[in-house]
Design an enzyme around this catalytic site. Structure first.
Site, PDB file in Angstrom:
ATOM      1  CD  GLU A  91      -2.738  -1.313  -0.023  1.00  0.00           C
ATOM      2  OE1 GLU A  91      -2.955  -0.309  -0.735  1.00  0.00           O
ATOM      3  OE2 GLU A  91      -3.152  -2.447  -0.323  1.00  0.00           O
ATOM      4  CD  GLU A  93      -3.352  -3.797  -6.997  1.00  0.00           C
ATOM      5  OE1 GLU A  93      -2.800  -4.431  -6.062  1.00  0.00           O
ATOM      6  OE2 GLU A  93      -3.853  -2.667  -6.825  1.00  0.00           O
TER       7      GLU A  93
END
Length: 292
Positions: free
Chosen positions: A150, A224
Site C-alpha cells: 500500500e 498491482e
C-alpha cells in the site's frame, strides 16, 4: 462483474451529467452550429467535463473512502493501544523507506474481509487503511507485506496517474459519444433530430464507458504488479510473497459491498473475467515475484 460494471457506468454518468448540466447553464456546450459540429469546441468541452469529473473524484477520494468504509483514523500523538502503535510505526517506517516526505494517515475499518487499501489526492495527503479482519487473520510478516504494498502505491503516485487516465478516458467518451449522436441525428427528420441526439448521447456514452473501463481495469492490474514489486523492495520479497499467499488463503473474505472501491484494495477477491477485473490473479502475482 455485472455489479462492478454497473457501478462504474453509474458513477461516471452521474459525474459527467452533473458537470454537463452546469456547463450547459453557463453556455459552454455550444458545439453545434446549424447542421455542423464544431470539433475544436467539442474537444475543449469534452476535456473540461472529463478531467473535471476525475479531479473532483481525486480531491474527495480520501474523505469518501473514510465515509464509505467507516475508517477510524489513528491519531499518532494520542493514547494508542499496542496494536495501533505497532500499525502506525510500521506504516511510518515503510513510508520513510519509500522516501515519502509526509507520513500517510493510518486507519482501521471494521470488516471481516482480509484486505487493505491506500488512497488520497497526493503523496502528502494520503491514507493507508487496513481491515480488522486482516489484523485478526494475518501474521506479522504478512501484515508487513500488505502495508509495504500500500505504501508503494502512494510512493508510485498511483492515485494521480489513475485520475489522469480516467480523465483521458472520460474526454474520449464525451467526445466520441457526441460525434456519434450527431451523426445519428442527421439521419432522421429535423423535427426529431434534437430528441434523437439527446437519447443517442446517453446510449453511446454508456457503450463507450464500458469500452473505456477495459482500459482503466487493465491499468489497475498493471499497477498491482508494480506495487507488488515496490512492496518487495520495501519489506523484502519473502514477506511480500507470504502476504499474497495469505490473501489467497482468504480470497473469499472480501467485502463485495464496496465494489466501487475495489481498485484501491490489495485483493480483488475471486478470479473474475480478466477484461473487467481490477486485480490480476493472485497466483500470477506470486509467480512474478518468485521470478523477480
Amino acid at each position: 462483474m455485472a455489479k462492478r460494471i454497473f457501478l462504474f457506468i453509474l458513477t461516471n454518468i452521474l459525474v459527467l451529467t452533473t458537470i454537463m448540466i452546469v456547463l450547459s447553464l453557463l453556455g459552454v456546450n455550444n458545439y453545434i452550429e446549424g447542421n455542423n459540429i464544431m470539433l475544436g469546441q467539442l474537444l475543449v468541452f469534452s476535456a473540461v467535463v472529463g478531467f473535471s469529473g476525475s479531479f473532483i473524484s481525486l480531491a474527495i477520494s480520501r474523505w469518501m473512502a473514510k465515509k464509505m468504509m467507516g475508517v477510524k483514523v489513528i491519531n499518532p500523538d494520542g493514547p494508542l493501544s499496542s496494536y495501533e502503535q505497532d500499525l502506525v510505526d510500521r506504516v511510518h517506517r515503510l513510508s520513510r523507506a519509500a522516501g515519502l516526505a509526509k507520513m500517510p494517515e493510518v486507519g482501521i475499518y471494521n470488516s471481516p474481509e482480509v484486505n487493505a487499501f491506500a488512497t488520497g489526492p497526493s503523496k502528502r495527503r494520503s491514507l493507508v487503511a487496513v481491515s480488522s479482519g486482516l489484523l485478526q487473520n494475518m501474521d506479522n510478516d504478512a501484515v508487513e507485506g500488505v502495508l509495504a504494498h500500500e505504501v508503494a502505491h502512494i510512493a508510485n503516485g498511483d492515485m494521480v496517474t489513475m485520475t489522469l487516465l480516467q480523465g483521458v478516458i472520460n474526454t474520449f467518451v464525451v467526445f466520441l459519444s457526441r460525434i456519434a449522436a450527431w451523426a445519428v441525428s442527421q439521419l432522421v427528420d429535423e423535427n426529431k433530430a434534437a430528441l434523437v441526439h439527446f437519447l443517442a448521447i446517453i446510449v453511446f456514452q454508456i457503450a463507450f464507458s464500458i469500452l473505456g473501463s477495459i482500459v482503466v481495469m487493465a491499468y489497475s492490474r498493471y499497477r498491482e504488479f508494480h506495487a507488488d514489486r515496490g512492496g518487495a523492495d520495501l519489506a523484502g520479497k519473502d514477506k511480500m510473497i507470504h502476504a499474497l499467499e495469505s490473501l489467497r488463503a482468504h480470497v473469499n473474505r472480501v467485502d463485495t459491498r464496496q465494489e466501487a472501491l475495489a481498485t484501491m484494495k490489495i485483493s480483488g477477491g475471486k478470479k473474475k473475467r480478466m477484461l473487467f477485473s481490477t486485480h490480476p490473479d493472485l497466483d500470477e502475482r506470486i509467480r512474478r515475484l518468485h521470478a523477480k
